[in-house]
Scaffold this motif. Structure first.
Motif, PDB file in Angstrom:
ATOM      1  N   ARG A   1       0.851  -1.358   0.245  1.00 52.24           N
ATOM      2  CA  ARG A   1      -0.170  -0.365  -0.049  1.00 52.24           C
ATOM      3  C   ARG A   1       1.179   1.106  -0.132  1.00 52.24           C
ATOM      4  N   GLY A   2       1.949   1.223  -0.365  1.00 50.00           N
ATOM      5  CA  GLY A   2       3.058   1.979  -0.154  1.00 50.00           C
ATOM      6  C   GLY A   2       3.484   3.389   1.430  1.00 50.00           C
ATOM      7  N   GLY A   3       3.504   1.578   2.110  1.00 48.18           N
ATOM      8  CA  GLY A   3       3.873   2.244   3.230  1.00 48.18           C
ATOM      9  C   GLY A   3       5.503   1.535   3.856  1.00 48.18           C
ATOM     10  N   ARG A   4       5.973   1.374   5.458  1.00 47.05           N
ATOM     11  CA  ARG A   4       6.726   1.245   5.319  1.00 47.05           C
ATOM     12  C   ARG A   4       7.081   0.154   6.907  1.00 47.05           C
ATOM     13  N   ALA A   5       6.989  -1.063   6.904  1.00 50.00           N
ATOM     14  CA  ALA A   5       7.070  -2.412   7.773  1.00 50.00           C
ATOM     15  C   ALA A   5       7.656  -3.409   7.549  1.00 50.00           C
ATOM     16  N   ILE A   6       8.287  -3.792   8.700  1.00 54.04           N
ATOM     17  CA  ILE A   6       8.910  -4.830   9.497  1.00 54.04           C
ATOM     18  C   ILE A   6       7.957  -5.744   9.940  1.00 54.04           C
ATOM     19  N   ALA A   7       8.457  -7.087   9.630  1.00 48.76           N
ATOM     20  CA  ALA A   7       8.292  -8.213  10.243  1.00 48.76           C
ATOM     21  C   ALA A   7       9.058  -8.717  11.161  1.00 48.76           C
ATOM     22  N   VAL A   8       8.470  -8.988  12.422  1.00 49.68           N
ATOM     23  CA  VAL A   8       9.693  -9.928  13.707  1.00 49.68           C
ATOM     24  C   VAL A   8       9.152 -10.861  14.282  1.00 49.68           C
ATOM     25  N   ARG A   9       9.789 -12.329  14.684  1.00 50.51           N
ATOM     26  CA  ARG A   9       8.613 -12.854  15.362  1.00 50.51           C
ATOM     27  C   ARG A   9       9.632 -13.024  16.653  1.00 50.51           C
ATOM     28  N   VAL A  10       8.742 -12.792  17.783  1.00 47.24           N
ATOM     29  CA  VAL A  10       8.709 -12.166  19.300  1.00 47.24           C
ATOM     30  C   VAL A  10       7.814 -12.826  19.916  1.00 47.24           C
ATOM     31  N   ASP A  11       8.261 -13.400  20.756  1.00 44.37           N
ATOM     32  CA  ASP A  11       7.312 -13.916  22.177  1.00 44.37           C
ATOM     33  C   ASP A  11       7.541 -12.135  23.526  1.00 44.37           C
ATOM     34  N   VAL A  12       6.623 -11.782  23.038  1.00 47.04           N
ATOM     35  CA  VAL A  12       7.161 -11.030  24.288  1.00 47.04           C
ATOM     36  C   VAL A  12       7.538 -11.474  25.673  1.00 47.04           C
ATOM     37  N   GLY A  13       6.837 -12.233  25.835  1.00 45.63           N
ATOM     38  CA  GLY A  13       7.113 -12.839  27.599  1.00 45.63           C
ATOM     39  C   GLY A  13       8.912 -13.019  27.762  1.00 45.63           C
ATOM     40  N   ASP A  14       9.536 -12.936  27.091  1.00 44.14           N
ATOM     41  CA  ASP A  14      11.075 -13.708  26.685  1.00 44.14           C
ATOM     42  C   ASP A  14      11.715 -12.032  26.302  1.00 44.14           C
ATOM     43  N   ALA A  15      12.488 -11.976  27.236  1.00 43.68           N
ATOM     44  CA  ALA A  15      13.212 -10.563  28.288  1.00 43.68           C
ATOM     45  C   ALA A  15      14.319 -10.363  26.805  1.00 43.68           C
ATOM     46  N   GLY A  16      15.404 -11.531  25.820  1.00 47.73           N
ATOM     47  CA  GLY A  16      15.927 -11.810  25.200  1.00 47.73           C
ATOM     48  C   GLY A  16      15.017 -11.650  23.935  1.00 47.73           C
ATOM     49  N   GLN A  17      13.990 -11.775  23.806  1.00 44.69           N
ATOM     50  CA  GLN A  17      13.912 -12.080  22.157  1.00 44.69           C
ATOM     51  C   GLN A  17      13.023 -10.009  22.361  1.00 44.69           C
ATOM     52  N   VAL A  18      12.421  -9.746  23.514  1.00 37.43           N
ATOM     53  CA  VAL A  18      11.951  -8.654  23.307  1.00 37.43           C
ATOM     54  C   VAL A  18      13.131  -7.224  22.650  1.00 37.43           C
ATOM     55  N   GLN A  19      14.713  -7.969  23.843  1.00 41.00           N
ATOM     56  CA  GLN A  19      15.868  -7.464  23.400  1.00 41.00           C
ATOM     57  C   GLN A  19      16.480  -7.513  22.140  1.00 41.00           C
ATOM     58  N   ALA A  20      16.548  -8.196  21.568  1.00 44.00           N
ATOM     59  CA  ALA A  20      16.413  -8.165  20.113  1.00 44.00           C
ATOM     60  C   ALA A  20      15.938  -7.554  18.961  1.00 44.00           C
ATOM     61  N   PHE A  21      14.234  -7.428  19.621  1.00 40.96           N
ATOM     62  CA  PHE A  21      13.601  -6.736  18.572  1.00 40.96           C
ATOM     63  C   PHE A  21      13.783  -5.842  18.812  1.00 40.96           C
ATOM     64  N   VAL A  22      13.894  -5.005  19.901  1.00 41.37           N
ATOM     65  CA  VAL A  22      13.959  -3.170  20.209  1.00 41.37           C
ATOM     66  C   VAL A  22      15.429  -3.110  19.180  1.00 41.37           C
ATOM     67  N   ASP A  23      16.690  -3.676  20.018  1.00 41.22           N
ATOM     68  CA  ASP A  23      18.038  -3.624  19.361  1.00 41.22           C
ATOM     69  C   ASP A  23      17.682  -3.410  17.823  1.00 41.22           C
TER      70      ASP A  23
END
Ligand SMILES: NC(=O)c1ccc[n+]([C@@H]2O[C@H](COP(=O)([O-])OP(=O)(O)OC[C@H]3O[C@@H](n4cnc5c(N)ncnc54)[C@H](O)[C@@H]3O)[C@@H](O)[C@H]2O)c1
Length: 260
Positions: free
Chosen positions: A52-74
């Motif tokens: 649609r002309g927008g900007r987006a990325i998709a990341v698999r993350v389990d929000v209950g896992d601190a390491g995955q959330v940190q990696a997502f934000v990084d």
């Protein structure tokens, strides 16, 4: 284009409220990072936004896992340059009477719905402090204010999100970060579609506006809280509930003749 040049994380972005919010924010100019355990659905949505002309990325993350959330934000900061808005929205439910509620489900729901929000907000806030400000929005629920039957773990988690929101707002104000929550009532998503007809009907009977809400109606509340219009709003939980929380004794038929 209220979100022009903003980078926004939406957790639980694969479906329902998260999906609607991602589409709206992208249409308003944001670059959206979708985080969800459902990788395929999230990638499909990211492609739809880009189509649609927008900007987006998709990341698999389990929000209950601190390491995955940190990696997502990084990853968001590395790939997109910054993080302006965290919409901590991912959630699950388990329905069972209090006397039979399995302890394992209590822990599972609290892990995603409360610890997940804590982790997403804390890790996002550390980045926002470095940047000099930001916006955090969490999805609570009217169940955080009311004792809805058969959902004890869910209700307690959502009450926790409301208090977490207030505490974060107080501590993060000095860093120019606002923190607010949204408390939806019955929104027409997978979560409520899985309810038995009788449970849906009883919920409907408690909503003065007489209908379930649409995910887009929650998305617009999130857009307001992320926008410049909400610059002096923090620590607030905004009900998007068709009047559910306002209700005391009232008549669904509108005759004004209340049961005694
Ligand atoms: N639908 C309603 O009536 C209603 C009412 C009040 C609050 N809410 C809240 O709104 C939020 C969104 O729910 P919805 O109605 O859109 O339901 P939904 O099931 O359509 O969306 C929830 C999303 O969260 C994702 N998710 C679940 N566990 C996850 C995890 N560990 N890590 C990352 N993602 C995960 C799911 O894959 C799904 O995409 C939830 O927090 C829910 O509790 C919904």
């Amino acid at each position: 284009m209220e979100m022009q040049d903003r980078t926004v994380i939406v957790t639980g972005g694969a479906s329902g409220i998260g999906r609607a919010t991602a589409l709206l924010f992208a249409a308003e100019g944001a670059t959206v990072a979708l985080g969800d355990v459902e990788a395929d659905a999230t990638e499909t949505l990211a492609r739809e936004i880009v189509g649609r002309g927008g900007r987006a990325i998709a990341v698999r993350v389990d929000v209950g896992d601190a390491g995955q959330v940190q990696a997502f934000v990084d990853r968001v900061v590395a790939d997109l340059g910054k993080l302006d808005v965290m919409f901590a929205n991912a959630g699950i439910a388990h329905s069972a009477p209090f006397l039979e509620h399995p302890e394992a489900q209590w822990h599972r729901v609290l892990r995603v719905n409360l610890t997940g929000v804590f982790l997403c907000c804390q890790i996002a806030a550390r980045q926002m402090v470095r940047q000099g400000g930001g916006r955090i929005i969490a999805t609570a629920s009217i169940n955080g204010f009311r004792g809805v039957e058969n959902l004890v773990g869910y209700n307690v988690a959502k009450a926790g999100v409301i208090e977490l929101t207030r505490t974060m707002a107080v501590e993060l104000a000095q860093h120019q970060i606002t923190v607010n929550a949204i408390a939806p009532a019955q929104i027409d998503t997978r979560l409520t579609r899985s309810l038995p007809d009788e449970a849906r009907a009883r919920r409907l009977a408690r909503i003065p506006m007489g209908r379930f809400g649409e995910p887009e109606e929650v998305a617009r509340a999130a857009l307001f809280l992320a926008s410049d219009d909400a610059s002096y709003v923090t620590g607030h939980t905004l009900a998007v509930d068709g009047g559910y929380l306002a209700g005391g004794l009232w008549s669904a038929s509108g005759t004004g003749r209340l049961p005694t």
